[in-house]
Design a protein around this motif. Sequence first.
Motif, mmCIF file in Angstrom:
data_model
loop_
_atom_site.group_PDB
_atom_site.id
_atom_site.type_symbol
_atom_site.label_atom_id
_atom_site.label_comp_id
_atom_site.label_asym_id
_atom_site.label_seq_id
_atom_site.Cartn_x
_atom_site.Cartn_y
_atom_site.Cartn_z
ATOM 1 N N GLU A 54 0.840 -1.203 0.000
ATOM 2 C CA GLU A 54 0.000 0.000 0.000
ATOM 3 C C GLU A 54 0.871 1.247 0.000
ATOM 4 N N ASP A 55 1.910 1.265 0.830
ATOM 5 C CA ASP A 55 2.810 2.418 0.895
ATOM 6 C C ASP A 55 3.464 2.669 -0.455
ATOM 7 N N SER A 56 3.873 1.593 -1.114
ATOM 8 C CA SER A 56 4.492 1.715 -2.426
ATOM 9 C C SER A 56 3.504 2.301 -3.444
ATOM 10 N N ARG A 58 0.955 4.237 -2.746
ATOM 11 C CA ARG A 58 0.753 5.648 -2.391
ATOM 12 C C ARG A 58 1.870 6.517 -2.955
ATOM 13 N N GLU A 59 3.105 6.030 -2.801
ATOM 14 C CA GLU A 59 4.258 6.788 -3.285
ATOM 15 C C GLU A 59 4.223 6.977 -4.796
ATOM 16 N N SER A 60 3.698 5.996 -5.510
ATOM 17 C CA SER A 60 3.639 6.094 -6.972
ATOM 18 C C SER A 60 2.361 6.776 -7.450
ATOM 19 N N GLY A 61 1.502 7.192 -6.525
ATOM 20 C CA GLY A 61 0.268 7.877 -6.881
ATOM 21 C C GLY A 61 -0.871 6.947 -7.247
ATOM 22 N N GLY A 62 -0.686 5.657 -7.058
ATOM 23 C CA GLY A 62 -1.706 4.679 -7.414
ATOM 24 C C GLY A 62 -2.732 4.428 -6.331
ATOM 25 N N LEU A 63 -2.579 5.077 -5.184
ATOM 26 C CA LEU A 63 -3.507 4.876 -4.077
ATOM 27 C C LEU A 63 -3.616 6.182 -3.308
ATOM 28 N N ASP A 64 -4.843 6.544 -2.955
ATOM 29 C CA ASP A 64 -5.096 7.771 -2.195
ATOM 30 C C ASP A 64 -4.298 7.747 -0.890
ATOM 31 N N SER A 65 -3.777 8.894 -0.510
ATOM 32 C CA SER A 65 -2.952 8.972 0.698
ATOM 33 C C SER A 65 -3.782 9.059 1.971
ATOM 34 N N GLY A 66 -5.075 8.802 1.878
ATOM 35 C CA GLY A 66 -5.957 8.842 3.047
ATOM 36 C C GLY A 66 -5.618 7.780 4.066
ATOM 37 N N ARG A 67 -6.597 7.071 4.501
ATOM 38 C CA ARG A 67 -6.407 6.079 5.561
ATOM 39 C C ARG A 67 -5.726 4.805 5.072
ATOM 40 N N THR A 68 -5.180 4.067 6.019
ATOM 41 C CA THR A 68 -4.559 2.775 5.728
ATOM 42 C C THR A 68 -5.659 1.740 5.573
ATOM 43 N N LEU A 69 -5.563 0.924 4.545
ATOM 44 C CA LEU A 69 -6.583 -0.088 4.279
ATOM 45 C C LEU A 69 -6.346 -1.379 5.026
ATOM 46 N N THR A 70 -5.103 -1.679 5.340
ATOM 47 C CA THR A 70 -4.749 -2.944 5.969
ATOM 48 C C THR A 70 -4.769 -2.793 7.491
ATOM 49 N N PRO A 71 -5.511 -3.656 8.189
ATOM 50 C CA PRO A 71 -5.601 -3.533 9.646
ATOM 51 C C PRO A 71 -4.319 -3.961 10.364
ATOM 52 N N THR A 72 -4.227 -3.561 11.611
ATOM 53 C CA THR A 72 -3.161 -3.988 12.508
ATOM 54 C C THR A 72 -3.764 -5.001 13.475
#
Length: 125
Positions: A54-56, A58-72
Amino acid sequence: MRGQCRSGRVAGALLVLVLLGGSGAGCGGEGIGDVEKRLRDELSDQLDRQRAREDSLRESGGLDSGRTLTPTVDRVDCPGGAKTDAGSSFRCRAIGPGDRVVGTLSVTMLGGGKPAWQFTAAVGP
């Protein structure tokens, strides 16, 4: 034989994250507490890898920088009386920060004390 246990593989979606595993939980005929710990460790490892993807994105602009989708996941809670012998099936809850249920694991114990498991993340805020 603990060193011969294998990790599962990841398959994810944005709203519902499903992780499949031929994990090493229960190797050596361990009790339910040991299975919970191994499931937590393996699930956390896989979720960490998903978060890195997901972070990758976001960095490439392929995912909104909003909330994290993957739970902890802080812990996994399985029924106290769950059997860990081959053929047994049970469901566990994945618990995240603030004791919030972040998903469920459907577990089936295979021969040799190895479980097959599937994680489904809870959908919502």
